[in-house]
Design a protein around this motif. Sequence first.
Motif, PDB file in Angstrom:
ATOM      1  N   ASP A  41       1.117 -47.684  53.935  1.00 37.79           N
ATOM      2  CA  ASP A  41       1.386 -48.060  53.105  1.00 37.79           C
ATOM      3  C   ASP A  41       0.671 -47.118  51.688  1.00 37.79           C
ATOM      4  O   ASP A  41      -0.398 -46.660  51.658  1.00 37.79           O
ATOM      5  CB  ASP A  41       1.370 -49.364  52.518  1.00 37.79           C
ATOM      6  N   ILE A  43       0.720 -46.980  46.751  1.00 37.37           N
ATOM      7  CA  ILE A  43       1.489 -47.588  46.195  1.00 37.37           C
ATOM      8  C   ILE A  43       1.633 -45.946  45.008  1.00 37.37           C
ATOM      9  O   ILE A  43       0.903 -45.226  45.155  1.00 37.37           O
ATOM     10  CB  ILE A  43       0.135 -48.435  45.001  1.00 37.37           C
ATOM     11  N   THR A  91      10.267 -52.126  50.928  1.00 38.85           N
ATOM     12  CA  THR A  91       9.338 -51.323  49.247  1.00 38.85           C
ATOM     13  C   THR A  91       9.546 -52.706  48.496  1.00 38.85           C
ATOM     14  O   THR A  91      10.130 -54.043  48.414  1.00 38.85           O
ATOM     15  CB  THR A  91      10.399 -50.760  48.276  1.00 38.85           C
ATOM     16  N   SER A  94       6.033 -55.893  41.521  1.00 39.81           N
ATOM     17  CA  SER A  94       4.959 -56.682  41.810  1.00 39.81           C
ATOM     18  C   SER A  94       6.083 -57.953  40.555  1.00 39.81           C
ATOM     19  O   SER A  94       5.582 -56.959  39.118  1.00 39.81           O
ATOM     20  CB  SER A  94       3.904 -56.719  41.078  1.00 39.81           C
ATOM     21  N   SER A 104       4.908 -49.761  39.682  1.00 39.80           N
ATOM     22  CA  SER A 104       4.409 -49.784  40.309  1.00 39.80           C
ATOM     23  C   SER A 104       5.118 -50.258  41.888  1.00 39.80           C
ATOM     24  O   SER A 104       4.868 -51.334  41.680  1.00 39.80           O
ATOM     25  CB  SER A 104       2.130 -49.749  40.873  1.00 39.80           C
ATOM     26  N   GLU A 105       4.864 -49.447  42.592  1.00 39.79           N
ATOM     27  CA  GLU A 105       6.138 -49.732  44.135  1.00 39.79           C
ATOM     28  C   GLU A 105       4.757 -49.510  45.596  1.00 39.79           C
ATOM     29  O   GLU A 105       4.770 -48.092  45.179  1.00 39.79           O
ATOM     30  CB  GLU A 105       7.008 -48.856  44.286  1.00 39.79           C
ATOM     31  N   PRO A 106       5.068 -50.372  46.027  1.00 37.94           N
ATOM     32  CA  PRO A 106       4.000 -50.284  47.081  1.00 37.94           C
ATOM     33  C   PRO A 106       4.940 -49.586  48.361  1.00 37.94           C
ATOM     34  O   PRO A 106       6.033 -50.132  48.213  1.00 37.94           O
ATOM     35  CB  PRO A 106       3.944 -51.232  48.107  1.00 37.94           C
ATOM     36  N   GLU A 107       4.924 -47.954  48.944  1.00 37.91           N
ATOM     37  CA  GLU A 107       5.898 -47.593  49.695  1.00 37.91           C
ATOM     38  C   GLU A 107       5.463 -47.232  50.608  1.00 37.91           C
ATOM     39  O   GLU A 107       4.226 -46.821  50.863  1.00 37.91           O
ATOM     40  CB  GLU A 107       6.407 -46.305  48.776  1.00 37.91           C
TER      41      GLU A 107
END
Length: 112
Positions: A41, A43, A91, A94, A104-107
């Motif tokens: 994972d 971010i 994806t 928050s 921010s995006e966790p990918e």
Amino acid sequence: MRFLGRTCLIVLSWLPAVSTQRDGSSVIGSDQPLIASPGEDVILPCHITPRLSAVDMEVRWYRESFKIPVHLYEDRRDQTDVQDSDYRGRTALSRLGLQEGILSEPEKPPSL
């Protein structure tokens, strides 16, 4: 579809992600490549400065095609029906972060 008046565009690329808006705010991303092993994972760091709520904005993460986003948040919800199928269900943004201007995006990268 209702137009909210503001759009934050995030381009996943090797270029530094800094974009200045008409109101003097800026969208800031990493100026360094993010490296991860397949299956890890990640971010993707991104925020608005000065701090500004993005809850009523369009937030679009994309790679090669603007029309096929990795992630699209619009009209206060994730728009998974237009999302790149390689990223569907992988994806997230928050909701609390959006209130603070954190985009921010966790990918999780596609499996090789």
